[in-house]
Write an enzyme that holds these catalytic residues in place. Structure first.
Site, PDB file in Angstrom:
ATOM      1  N   SER A 102       0.798  -1.115  -0.483  1.00  0.00           N
ATOM      2  CA  SER A 102      -0.204  -0.180   0.218  1.00  0.00           C
ATOM      3  C   SER A 102       1.061   1.734  -0.321  1.00  0.00           C
ATOM      4  O   SER A 102       0.409   2.666  -0.247  1.00  0.00           O
ATOM      5  CB  SER A 102      -1.282   0.181   1.467  1.00  0.00           C
ATOM      6  OG  SER A 102      -0.298  -0.210   2.248  1.00  0.00           O
ATOM      7  N   GLU A 120       3.856   1.146  10.803  1.00  0.00           N
ATOM      8  CA  GLU A 120       4.334  -0.196  10.944  1.00  0.00           C
ATOM      9  C   GLU A 120       5.073  -0.110  12.765  1.00  0.00           C
ATOM     10  O   GLU A 120       5.925   0.115  12.479  1.00  0.00           O
ATOM     11  CB  GLU A 120       4.933  -0.671  10.040  1.00  0.00           C
ATOM     12  CG  GLU A 120       6.098  -1.113   9.893  1.00  0.00           C
ATOM     13  CD  GLU A 120       4.780  -2.455   9.815  1.00  0.00           C
ATOM     14  OE1 GLU A 120       3.505  -3.059   9.498  1.00  0.00           O
ATOM     15  OE2 GLU A 120       4.872  -3.796  10.400  1.00  0.00           O
ATOM     16  N   GLY A 147      -0.219   1.656  14.804  1.00  0.00           N
ATOM     17  CA  GLY A 147      -0.873   2.530  14.148  1.00  0.00           C
ATOM     18  C   GLY A 147      -1.973   2.969  14.705  1.00  0.00           C
ATOM     19  O   GLY A 147      -2.929   4.311  14.618  1.00  0.00           O
ATOM     20  N   ASP A 167      -5.634  -1.855   7.955  1.00  0.00           N
ATOM     21  CA  ASP A 167      -4.968  -3.320   7.140  1.00  0.00           C
ATOM     22  C   ASP A 167      -4.655  -3.788   8.040  1.00  0.00           C
ATOM     23  O   ASP A 167      -3.368  -3.910   7.727  1.00  0.00           O
ATOM     24  CB  ASP A 167      -4.593  -2.658   5.800  1.00  0.00           C
ATOM     25  CG  ASP A 167      -4.369  -4.206   4.704  1.00  0.00           C
ATOM     26  OD1 ASP A 167      -4.795  -5.247   4.840  1.00  0.00           O
ATOM     27  OD2 ASP A 167      -3.259  -3.663   4.264  1.00  0.00           O
TER      28      ASP A 167
HETATM   29  C1  LIG Z   1      -1.967  -6.722   6.300  1.00  0.00           C
HETATM   30  S1  LIG Z   1      -0.145  -6.103   6.629  1.00  0.00           S
HETATM   31  C2  LIG Z   1       0.159  -4.742   5.452  1.00  0.00           C
HETATM   32  C3  LIG Z   1       0.093  -4.830   4.094  1.00  0.00           C
HETATM   33  C4  LIG Z   1      -0.031  -3.444   3.637  1.00  0.00           C
HETATM   34  N1  LIG Z   1      -1.277  -1.903   4.236  1.00  0.00           N
HETATM   35  C5  LIG Z   1      -0.395  -3.294   2.304  1.00  0.00           C
HETATM   36  O1  LIG Z   1      -1.707  -2.969   1.496  1.00  0.00           O
HETATM   37  O2  LIG Z   1       0.959  -3.618   1.464  1.00  0.00           O
HETATM   38  C6  LIG Z   1      -0.569  -5.157   8.261  1.00  0.00           C
HETATM   39  C7  LIG Z   1       0.709  -5.159   9.074  1.00  0.00           C
HETATM   40  O3  LIG Z   1       0.364  -4.239  10.268  1.00  0.00           O
HETATM   41  C8  LIG Z   1       1.560  -4.503  11.066  1.00  0.00           C
HETATM   42  N2  LIG Z   1       1.196  -4.065  11.991  1.00  0.00           N
HETATM   43  C9  LIG Z   1       0.798  -5.034  13.159  1.00  0.00           C
HETATM   44  N3  LIG Z   1       0.083  -4.425  14.357  1.00  0.00           N
HETATM   45  C10 LIG Z   1       0.099  -3.542  14.351  1.00  0.00           C
HETATM   46  C11 LIG Z   1      -0.157  -1.395  14.674  1.00  0.00           C
HETATM   47  N4  LIG Z   1      -1.186  -2.565  16.186  1.00  0.00           N
HETATM   48  N5  LIG Z   1       0.296  -0.657  14.332  1.00  0.00           N
HETATM   49  C12 LIG Z   1       1.028  -0.803  12.894  1.00  0.00           C
HETATM   50  N6  LIG Z   1       1.697  -1.588  12.606  1.00  0.00           N
HETATM   51  C13 LIG Z   1       1.099  -3.205  13.159  1.00  0.00           C
HETATM   52  C14 LIG Z   1       2.548  -5.292  10.153  1.00  0.00           C
HETATM   53  O4  LIG Z   1       3.253  -5.877  11.295  1.00  0.00           O
HETATM   54  C15 LIG Z   1       2.019  -6.047   9.304  1.00  0.00           C
HETATM   55  O5  LIG Z   1       3.244  -5.524   8.806  1.00  0.00           O
END
Ligand SMILES: C[S@@+](CC[C@H](N)C(=O)[O-])C[C@H]1O[C@@H](n2cnc3c(N)ncnc32)[C@H](O)[C@@H]1O
Length: 289
Positions: A102, A120, A147, A167
């Site tokens: 994204s 992230e 996030g 996401d």
């Molecule tokens: C589904 S992936 C994101 C993919 C990205 N949005 C894309 O479309 O390319 C979810 C990500 O959220 C991160 N993550 C997990 N909990 C989080 C939080 N509370 N705040 C921010 N990032 C977090 C994970 O490490 C992971 O890299």
């Protein structure tokens, strides 16, 4: 175990999410005034489809690879735009195996008057993302943080226009569904006109439906309307009650840009046609209010 998106990069859900994200950015760009793009769960920004994790699951073979090989000149603009953006990023990265997440899709699409914040939580993922971002630009920021927590720092923003992508990994499915509800309410309390795009997994249709209803019923009332407009776009490639795991991909959009649901109703069946190779799935765009 920590979630690693490399295992899933470029799968059918990523394709559905990224086509939708790009179309939302284009829709917000119809007005000259800049906006803030806030990506609360950004990942590392760029994935190598030949990396061990990707090769092991081969999810991209049933996602982006299918879309690229079926590509047709008469497809809707939104899908062609996505494939062109993918090609441009691969050229820039000098790699045909690169798959943009994204953040890189957003960076390719935002204008000089827009800003972007990518959050992230995993240091390793954040470091890769940080290196990819333009150095000189104060209008693009990557933070290593939670996030959900950072929403209150970034909103309301000076532009008073925002696109928020939420996401999460849904590793702890119940906790993330609950956190997303709270986050969506927080965004709208701070900026009632924000466009909020939430990705969600479809495992059991009944659970998903309950969650959608609960989220909509808890949203704060906007100042000048009875309720916040909301739509969902769902694409599933296995029957929505099968035990495969991830049966489908959903995008719930609050304050959807004008006519985006009509455009989705054109492009979504094409994604389904290409990605649902076993013909056991489906696709639907719904108005939720
Ligand atoms: C589904 S992936 C994101 C993919 C990205 N949005 C894309 O479309 O390319 C979810 C990500 O959220 C991160 N993550 C997990 N909990 C989080 C939080 N509370 N705040 C921010 N990032 C977090 C994970 O490490 C992971 O890299």
């Amino acid at each position: 175990m920590k979630y690693r998106h490399v295992f899933h990069a470029g799968n059918f859900a990523d394709v559905h999410k990224h086509v939708t994200l790009l179309a939302l950015i284009r829709a917000l760009s119809r007005k000259d005034k800049g906006f803030l793009l806030l990506d609360t769960h950004a990942g590392r920004g760029l994935y190598d489809l030949q990396a061990e994790g990707s090769r092991k699951t081969a999810e991209a073979d049933r996602g982006i690879a299918l879309l690229e090989s079926a590509s047709r000149g008469d497809w809707p603009t939104e899908i062609k735009d996505y494939l062109d953006t993918l090609k441009a990023i691969r050229r820039e990265q000098s790699s045909r195996r690169a798959y943009p997440g994204s953040p890189l899709i957003a960076l390719a699409a935002i204008r000089p008057q827009d800003r972007a914040v990518f959050i992230e939580t995993q240091a390793e993922e954040h470091t890769v993302l940080h290196r990819l971002l333009p150095r000189e630009s104060g209008r693009v920021v990557a933070e290593c943080a939670d996030g959900y927590q950072r929403i209150r720092h970034w909103l309301p923003n000076s532009e008073r226009r925002a696109l928020v992508l939420i996401d999460p990994p849904y590793e702890d499915t119940t906790a993330d569904f609950r956190a997303v509800e709270i986050a969506a309410c927080e965004v709208l309390r701070r900026l009632p006109n924000a466009v909020v795009a939430i990705w969600y997994p479809i495992k059991h249709e009944r659970d998903t439906q309950e969650w959608r209803h609960r989220l909509i019923s808890r949203l704060p009332k906007p100042p000048d309307e009875a309720c916040t407009p909301a739509i969902s776009s769902e694409l599933w490639i296995h029957p929505p009650d099968s035990r495969v795991g991830l049966n489908g991909s959903g995008m719930l959009i609050l304050n959807p840009p004008w006519q985006i649901d009509e455009q989705m109703a054109i492009w979504l069946p094409i994604l389904r046609e290409v990605l649902d190779t076993e013909r056991t799935g489906g696709a639907v765009v719904r108005s939720l209010q």
